[in-house]
Design a protein around this motif. Sequence first.
Motif, PDB file in Angstrom:
ATOM      1  N   TYR A   1      21.236   6.351   4.455  1.00  0.00           N
ATOM      2  CA  TYR A   1      21.450   7.761   4.125  1.00  0.00           C
ATOM      3  C   TYR A   1      21.905   8.462   5.395  1.00  0.00           C
ATOM      4  O   TYR A   1      21.259   8.346   6.444  1.00  0.00           O
TER       5      TYR A   1
ATOM      6  N   ASP B   1       9.441  15.075   0.390  1.00  0.00           N
ATOM      7  CA  ASP B   1       9.927  16.375  -0.077  1.00  0.00           C
ATOM      8  C   ASP B   1      10.306  16.253  -1.553  1.00  0.00           C
ATOM      9  O   ASP B   1      11.305  15.612  -1.897  1.00  0.00           O
TER      10      ASP B   1
ATOM     11  N   LYS C   1      13.859  17.647  -2.554  1.00  0.00           N
ATOM     12  CA  LYS C   1      14.956  16.775  -2.175  1.00  0.00           C
ATOM     13  C   LYS C   1      15.075  15.593  -3.139  1.00  0.00           C
ATOM     14  O   LYS C   1      16.181  15.165  -3.488  1.00  0.00           O
ATOM     15  N   SER C   2      13.926  15.052  -3.567  1.00  0.00           N
ATOM     16  CA  SER C   2      13.943  13.949  -4.534  1.00  0.00           C
ATOM     17  C   SER C   2      14.495  14.411  -5.873  1.00  0.00           C
ATOM     18  O   SER C   2      15.219  13.681  -6.544  1.00  0.00           O
TER      19      SER C   2
ATOM     20  N   PHE D   1      18.940  14.434  -2.538  1.00  0.00           N
ATOM     21  CA  PHE D   1      19.312  14.271  -1.136  1.00  0.00           C
ATOM     22  C   PHE D   1      18.341  13.328  -0.434  1.00  0.00           C
ATOM     23  O   PHE D   1      17.665  13.700   0.538  1.00  0.00           O
ATOM     24  N   VAL D   2      18.273  12.103  -0.953  1.00  0.00           N
ATOM     25  CA  VAL D   2      17.360  11.080  -0.441  1.00  0.00           C
ATOM     26  C   VAL D   2      18.045   9.716  -0.535  1.00  0.00           C
ATOM     27  O   VAL D   2      19.005   9.546  -1.293  1.00  0.00           O
TER      28      VAL D   2
ATOM     29  N   THR E   1      19.336   8.739  -7.392  1.00  0.00           N
ATOM     30  CA  THR E   1      18.712   9.717  -6.497  1.00  0.00           C
ATOM     31  C   THR E   1      18.503  11.090  -7.119  1.00  0.00           C
ATOM     32  O   THR E   1      17.464  11.713  -6.905  1.00  0.00           O
ATOM     33  N   SER E   2      19.459  11.592  -7.891  1.00  0.00           N
ATOM     34  CA  SER E   2      19.349  12.955  -8.411  1.00  0.00           C
ATOM     35  C   SER E   2      18.707  12.980  -9.800  1.00  0.00           C
ATOM     36  O   SER E   2      19.370  12.762 -10.819  1.00  0.00           O
TER      37      SER E   2
END
Length: 315
Positions: free
Chosen positions: A145, A164, A167-168, A172-173, A180-181
């Motif tokens: 990443y 976070d 973020k998960s 953004f991980v 991821t999203s």
Amino acid sequence: MSETLYHVSANPHVRDNGSTQKIMLDVIIALLPATIFGIYIFGASAALTVAISVATCVVVEYIYQKLMKQPITVGDLSAALTGLLLALNLPSGAPFWMPILGGIFAIIVVKQVFGGLGQNFMNPALGARCFLMISFAARMTTFTYDGVTTATPLAVMEQGKSVDVMKSFLGFVPGTIGETSALLLIIGGAYLVFKKVISPIIPCVYVAVVAIFVLIFGGHGFDLSYMAAQIFSGGLMLGAIFMATDYVTSPITKNGKIIYAIVLGILTGLFRLFGPMAEGVSYSIIIANLLVPLIERVTVPTPFGIVKKGGKSNE
């Protein structure tokens, strides 16, 4: 006197190429937000992995059917969808031979050997992912990443550290290209429910059971942040919405869907909290796939007019 003969076969019973193509197209459309986001986050290597995986699955299915003198069915988009799902289950830094090998395994070993679309006993993309995970564990669990090799949120939580949650949820991980999203996967799932491609029963019950399991056995008490981090991290949303709901490998009865989803949730909780690896969605779905014939057998409705043993007629 002519008689009409009805051919009874394994589900799905309706084998209309147009309908199949429309369903597959809807699923591909639903996956596009997560796919585009994965390419945005992980860069050109992710885009190339997706392209190679999709192309491999389509070409391999075409060649296999051509050699076996079978009808060519790549136009139904099922092979393309398998390639897309496989790519979204791969880390962006995976070598480019990996989606090729995985695509060959998915199409030939999992799908075509068992008779093609509608006959496979497990999701081809998931079968290929597990094959790659067993064969090349180190490469399949190496995530980058922002150009740095780092641990996924699930791996971080397994070490007893916090992550976070926002973020998960947004994505953004580190992780595989398409997992991821959680937000974009949920949006894709809502689209499929709106189009009546899937029922919300399996994903909703599946996620709810995982949430309850985590609260009870997670060792963090009634920690909603920890529960949310478990729900939004890893492959749970991708698996629950797009692979556990596969028409061929999931139950068709309402009660069967509920039982199936409960089994999925318990298995995922066991693998995540007590297993040697942080993730467990893929193996959970494959094991539950194997139980589907038994689940359907015990949940099939009693035909009208049939009397159950010790019961009354369903009239």
